[in-house]
Write a protein that holds these residues in place. Structure first.
Motif, PDB file in Angstrom:
ATOM      1  N   PRO A  16      -7.662  10.446 -12.163  1.00  0.00           N
ATOM      2  CA  PRO A  16      -6.523  10.161 -11.278  1.00  0.00           C
ATOM      3  C   PRO A  16      -6.954   9.476  -9.975  1.00  0.00           C
ATOM      4  O   PRO A  16      -6.293   8.555  -9.502  1.00  0.00           O
ATOM      5  CB  PRO A  16      -5.904  11.536 -11.019  1.00  0.00           C
ATOM      6  CG  PRO A  16      -6.263  12.338 -12.228  1.00  0.00           C
ATOM      7  CD  PRO A  16      -7.650  11.858 -12.594  1.00  0.00           C
ATOM      8  N   ALA A  17      -8.073   9.890  -9.414  1.00  0.00           N
ATOM      9  CA  ALA A  17      -8.575   9.261  -8.191  1.00  0.00           C
ATOM     10  C   ALA A  17      -8.980   7.814  -8.464  1.00  0.00           C
ATOM     11  O   ALA A  17      -8.678   6.915  -7.676  1.00  0.00           O
ATOM     12  CB  ALA A  17      -9.754  10.043  -7.623  1.00  0.00           C
ATOM     13  N   LYS A  19      -7.800   5.820 -10.774  1.00  0.00           N
ATOM     14  CA  LYS A  19      -6.588   5.025 -10.985  1.00  0.00           C
ATOM     15  C   LYS A  19      -5.867   4.737  -9.678  1.00  0.00           C
ATOM     16  O   LYS A  19      -5.296   3.660  -9.496  1.00  0.00           O
ATOM     17  CB  LYS A  19      -5.667   5.714 -11.983  1.00  0.00           C
ATOM     18  CG  LYS A  19      -6.207   5.643 -13.404  1.00  0.00           C
ATOM     19  CD  LYS A  19      -5.219   6.211 -14.396  1.00  0.00           C
ATOM     20  CE  LYS A  19      -5.739   6.023 -15.813  1.00  0.00           C
ATOM     21  NZ  LYS A  19      -4.708   6.293 -16.808  1.00  0.00           N
ATOM     22  N   ARG A  20      -5.913   5.676  -8.738  1.00  0.00           N
ATOM     23  CA  ARG A  20      -5.320   5.423  -7.422  1.00  0.00           C
ATOM     24  C   ARG A  20      -6.053   4.290  -6.714  1.00  0.00           C
ATOM     25  O   ARG A  20      -5.439   3.428  -6.075  1.00  0.00           O
ATOM     26  CB  ARG A  20      -5.325   6.687  -6.563  1.00  0.00           C
ATOM     27  CG  ARG A  20      -4.198   7.653  -6.887  1.00  0.00           C
ATOM     28  CD  ARG A  20      -4.060   8.744  -5.842  1.00  0.00           C
ATOM     29  NE  ARG A  20      -5.261   9.554  -5.661  1.00  0.00           N
ATOM     30  CZ  ARG A  20      -5.586  10.602  -6.417  1.00  0.00           C
ATOM     31  NH1 ARG A  20      -4.808  10.975  -7.415  1.00  0.00           N
ATOM     32  NH2 ARG A  20      -6.689  11.279  -6.171  1.00  0.00           N
ATOM     33  N   ILE A  21      -7.375   4.276  -6.822  1.00  0.00           N
ATOM     34  CA  ILE A  21      -8.175   3.211  -6.196  1.00  0.00           C
ATOM     35  C   ILE A  21      -7.816   1.862  -6.808  1.00  0.00           C
ATOM     36  O   ILE A  21      -7.582   0.883  -6.099  1.00  0.00           O
ATOM     37  CB  ILE A  21      -9.680   3.512  -6.328  1.00  0.00           C
ATOM     38  CG1 ILE A  21     -10.044   4.716  -5.468  1.00  0.00           C
ATOM     39  CG2 ILE A  21     -10.515   2.288  -5.959  1.00  0.00           C
ATOM     40  CD1 ILE A  21     -11.418   5.284  -5.727  1.00  0.00           C
ATOM     41  N   GLY A  23      -5.094   1.088  -8.194  1.00  0.00           N
ATOM     42  CA  GLY A  23      -3.750   0.793  -7.719  1.00  0.00           C
ATOM     43  C   GLY A  23      -3.749   0.138  -6.345  1.00  0.00           C
ATOM     44  O   GLY A  23      -2.980  -0.789  -6.088  1.00  0.00           O
ATOM     45  N   THR A  24      -4.631   0.602  -5.458  1.00  0.00           N
ATOM     46  CA  THR A  24      -4.706  -0.016  -4.127  1.00  0.00           C
ATOM     47  C   THR A  24      -5.235  -1.445  -4.223  1.00  0.00           C
ATOM     48  O   THR A  24      -4.789  -2.325  -3.486  1.00  0.00           O
ATOM     49  CB  THR A  24      -5.570   0.806  -3.146  1.00  0.00           C
ATOM     50  OG1 THR A  24      -6.915   0.859  -3.609  1.00  0.00           O
ATOM     51  CG2 THR A  24      -5.022   2.199  -2.953  1.00  0.00           C
ATOM     52  N   GLN A  27      -2.371  -3.576  -5.491  1.00  0.00           N
ATOM     53  CA  GLN A  27      -1.398  -3.770  -4.418  1.00  0.00           C
ATOM     54  C   GLN A  27      -1.891  -4.830  -3.431  1.00  0.00           C
ATOM     55  O   GLN A  27      -1.145  -5.726  -3.035  1.00  0.00           O
ATOM     56  CB  GLN A  27      -1.144  -2.449  -3.698  1.00  0.00           C
ATOM     57  CG  GLN A  27      -0.104  -2.555  -2.606  1.00  0.00           C
ATOM     58  CD  GLN A  27       0.109  -1.232  -1.903  1.00  0.00           C
ATOM     59  OE1 GLN A  27      -0.842  -0.481  -1.654  1.00  0.00           O
ATOM     60  NE2 GLN A  27       1.354  -0.924  -1.590  1.00  0.00           N
TER      61      GLN A  27
END
Length: 86
Positions: A16-17, A19-21, A23-24, A27
Motif C-alpha cells: 500500500p505504501a 502504491k501511494r508513492i 500515485g504521487t 499525479q
C-alpha cells in the motif's frame, strides 16, 4: 496496445505504501502535462509486482525494454541493470 508505462524501481516492501508513492508520481506527471494533455492521463491504480531477488531484477529489465512494440514509453537510466546496486 495503449500507451503505458513499466517501472523498475526500489520502493518500500509495504505494497500500500509503494502504491501511494507511485500515485504521487502519476499525479505529478499528470500536472506537468495538463496543458498539452488535458483530461485523464493515467488509469487508476497500478499493477505492482515484487522483484524476488537480483537475478529476477536482471530478467525484468529486458522484459520492460521490450514493451516499446506494445506502445509503452521506454526510458532506461542504465545500460546494464546488473551494475546498479540494489
Amino acid at each position: 496496445g495503449e500507451l503505458h508505462a513499466h517501472l523498475l524501481t526500489k520502493l518500500p516492501a509495504d505494497m500500500p505504501a509503494a502504491k501511494r508513492i507511485v500515485g504521487t508520481w502519476k499525479q505529478a506527471a499528470s500536472h506537468a502535462v495538463r496543458v498539452e494533455l488535458p483530461g485523464k492521463v493515467w488509469s487508476e491504480g497500478c499493477d505492482a509486482k515484487v522483484v524476488r531477488n537480483p537475478a529476477h531484477r536482471v530478467e525484468i529489465h529486458p522484459y520492460i525494454l521490450g514493451h516499446d512494440c506494445e506502445g509503452a514509453w521506454i526510458w532506461s537510466g542504465c545500460e546494464d541493470v546488473r551494475l546498479v546496486p540494489w
